[in-house]
Design a protein around this motif. Structure first.
Motif, PDB file in Angstrom:
ATOM      1  N   GLY A 155     -22.884   5.718  13.213  1.00  0.00           N
ATOM      2  CA  GLY A 155     -23.493   4.552  13.850  1.00  0.00           C
ATOM      3  C   GLY A 155     -24.698   4.976  14.678  1.00  0.00           C
ATOM      4  O   GLY A 155     -25.727   4.286  14.722  1.00  0.00           O
ATOM      5  N   GLU A 253     -17.877  -1.670  23.670  1.00  0.00           N
ATOM      6  CA  GLU A 253     -17.467  -0.732  24.728  1.00  0.00           C
ATOM      7  C   GLU A 253     -17.569  -1.394  26.098  1.00  0.00           C
ATOM      8  O   GLU A 253     -16.896  -0.995  27.044  1.00  0.00           O
ATOM      9  N   ASP A 281     -27.139  -4.675  16.896  1.00  0.00           N
ATOM     10  CA  ASP A 281     -26.288  -3.497  16.691  1.00  0.00           C
ATOM     11  C   ASP A 281     -24.894  -4.011  16.341  1.00  0.00           C
ATOM     12  O   ASP A 281     -24.148  -4.463  17.211  1.00  0.00           O
TER      13      ASP A 281
HETATM   14  C1  LIG Z   1     -22.020  -1.047  19.278  1.00  0.00           C
HETATM   15  C2  LIG Z   1     -21.997   0.420  18.890  1.00  0.00           C
HETATM   16  N1  LIG Z   1     -23.129   1.022  18.526  1.00  0.00           N
HETATM   17  C3  LIG Z   1     -23.166   2.312  18.161  1.00  0.00           C
HETATM   18  C4  LIG Z   1     -22.026   3.081  18.161  1.00  0.00           C
HETATM   19  C5  LIG Z   1     -22.096   4.537  17.789  1.00  0.00           C
HETATM   20  O1  LIG Z   1     -21.440   4.763  16.577  1.00  0.00           O
HETATM   21  P1  LIG Z   1     -20.956   6.238  16.192  1.00  0.00           P
HETATM   22  O2  LIG Z   1     -19.866   6.591  17.135  1.00  0.00           O
HETATM   23  O3  LIG Z   1     -20.484   6.093  14.761  1.00  0.00           O
HETATM   24  O4  LIG Z   1     -22.137   7.130  16.308  1.00  0.00           O
HETATM   25  C6  LIG Z   1     -20.814   2.501  18.554  1.00  0.00           C
HETATM   26  C7  LIG Z   1     -19.583   3.309  18.610  1.00  0.00           C
HETATM   27  O5  LIG Z   1     -18.617   2.990  19.249  1.00  0.00           O
HETATM   28  C8  LIG Z   1     -20.800   1.127  18.920  1.00  0.00           C
HETATM   29  O6  LIG Z   1     -19.670   0.524  19.312  1.00  0.00           O
END
Ligand SMILES: Cc1ncc(COP(=O)(O)O)c(C=O)c1O
Length: 462
Positions: A155, A253, A281
């Motif tokens: 991500g 989160e 996102d």
């Molecule tokens: C909204 C959001 N964006 C980006 C990420 C980052 O993803 P990754 O942990 O696969 O790098 C997360 C991971 O929890 C997320 O919840």
């Protein structure tokens, strides 16, 4: 066209026979995993040693004593200590199909007989192309003008790529906008955007980010008014310098706060007036609302410029409009993802398209309402201790003891010991949250999980 050798191999009856033997063995093994069980006494010392070596090797404690044995059955997972638990956090949203799903396992077998373990920029097989088209089809299903899709394995990389194409398009703008309490990932730049000081402790500042308050469902008009006022202030202070705004449509989160269409539209109107890219996102929200994408759920199809997805999709993706197409050299990588992940991702997207998952009466919302109904009952049983539930679709949370961080952590740990894996999210309040294994979960699982939550709340009362 004449069959290629690869096609002949995949159609070889010996492969079909091997797959059906593996499937039969898997089905038999899964049948042994039927309910929550405690750790096996004789495995305890071995397991303590394993988890402490794991923490030592990685240079920091693992959050839960979770080391999977490599099998599960739907919502249940077997750990190396011999315990079986309900996995209601699924690796923070990864095991959407639950554990040991046969379609996913079979897709890995198909991948295993391919020549390429990891695909990437000079090693792409045709399956990667099919996957990109599937992402685009899903993203455009309600009319969004999204033209291209760049795959990657995390991500964070999907978000980095989004940020790079946005900055390049809007050069020399050098600032980003985001919501307070957002989480965007853990690269140098994304740690800067993520609104949590602990996650950038000791890092030099690598990105300029200006924040807006997120939606407050208890104050609809006030939320819009405040966000617009602050947005205009930022734009006035740094004219022409904001390249884009990163938005989670349901804060993950940050504590499972859903946004609102009118709120987003009001902000986006100002962004568009100022040529600021609209980036959703959806790394956590993808596959968790009434639609494959949360921007479709909120009816923002005509407004999206860039969207990023990850987690349950197995392969992550940056999907964008044609005029954000990067110039050669900006985004590339040795590894896109493993062939197994690419094949699994195809299974995931095919299911999102056609298996009664989405829609107001699809499985996602049915499981949501069943879970939420159960949790509402618990809120009446434990007044003052348990509030909520909160969230949207397959993102559900509740608050214990007014969201006190330490008490919430210890409740989540107790829940883990009792057989349900959850996780915490947010600060002031901190909540206990769940990302259900949507494809696998049944009403009965939800009932059992809620019984365990209830028992845990009783134990934590003091
Ligand atoms: C909204 C959001 N964006 C980006 C990420 C980052 O993803 P990754 O942990 O696969 O790098 C997360 C991971 O929890 C997320 O919840």
């Amino acid at each position: 066209m004449k069959d290629l050798v690869a096609a002949k191999l995949s159609k070889d009856p010996r492969i079909a026979q091997a797959k059906s033997l593996i499937q039969a063995a898997l089905q038999a093994a899964k049948k042994e995993i039927t309910e929550v069980t405690p750790p096996q006494g004789e495995r305890q010392l071995y397991f303590i040693d394993l988890t402490s070596r794991c923490s030592e090797a990685r240079g920091g404690n693992i959050y839960y004593p979770y080391l999977g044995s490599g099998i599960g059955n739907g919502s249940l997972v077997e750990l190396e200590d011999g315990s079986v638990k309900y996995d209601f956090i699924t690796g923070i949203g990864v095991h959407y199909f639950g554990h040991s799903n046969e379609d996913i396992v079979m897709s890995s077998i198909d991948a295993a007989i391919q020549d390429t373990v990891m695909q990437g920029h000079l090693q792409q097989n045709a399956d990667q192309m099919h996957l990109m088209e599937s992402f685009l089809d899903l993203a455009r299903k309600n009319g969004a003008q999204l033209d291209h899709c760049f795959l990657t394995s995390t991500g964070a990389t999907a978000n980095e790529n989004a940020m790079k194409i946005i900055f390049q398009k809007n050069f020399p703008a050098n600032r980003m906008l985001a919501f307070r309490k957002c989480f965007a990932g853990r690269t140098m730049a994304l740690a800067q955007m993520t609104d949590k000081a602990l996650y950038r402790d000791g890092l030099p500042q690598s990105l300029n980010v200006d924040y807006l308050p997120f939606y407050n469902e208890n104050d609809h008009e006030g939320s819009i008014r405040r966000a617009l006022k602050i947005l205009r202030k930022h734009i006035e202070r740094f004219p022409g310098l904001h390249a884009g705004m990163c938005m989670e449509l349901v804060q993950g989160e940050g504590g499972y706060f859903p946004g609102n269409t009118e709120f987003f539209k009001a902000i986006i109107e100002v962004l568009k007036e100022n040529n600021i890219a609209v980036w959703f996102d959806e790394v956590q929200t993808f596959g968790r609302t009434t639609e494959p994408f949360a921007f479709q759920h909120f009816g923002l199809d005509d407004l999206v410029d860039v969207v990023t997805v990850g987690k349950m999709s197995q392969v992550c993706s940056t999907i964008y409009r044609d005029h954000f197409k990067p110039r050669p050299g900006l985004v590339s990588q040795t590894f896109t993802s493993s062939t197994a992940a690419i094949r699994a991702a195809q299974v995931v997207l095919d299911n999102l398209k056609c298996k009664g998952l989405c829609g107001g009466d699809g499985k996602i919302m049915k499981m949501h309402s069943s879970f939420v109904t159960n949790l509402k009952n618990l809120a009446t049983v434990f007044p003052g201790q348990f509030t909520g539930p909160y969230g949207l679709g397959a993102m559900v949370a509740f608050t214990v003891f007014d969201g006190d961080l330490e008490k919430t952590k210890s409740s989540a740990n107790k829940l883990f010991e009792n057989g349900v894996i959850s996780f915490i999210a947010g600060k002031n309040p901190t909540r206990i949250r769940f990302l259900m294994p949507v494809m696998a979960v049944e009403e009965n699982d939800i009932d059992e999980v809620c019984k365990i939550i209830s028992r845990t709340m009783t134990e934590c009362k003091g």
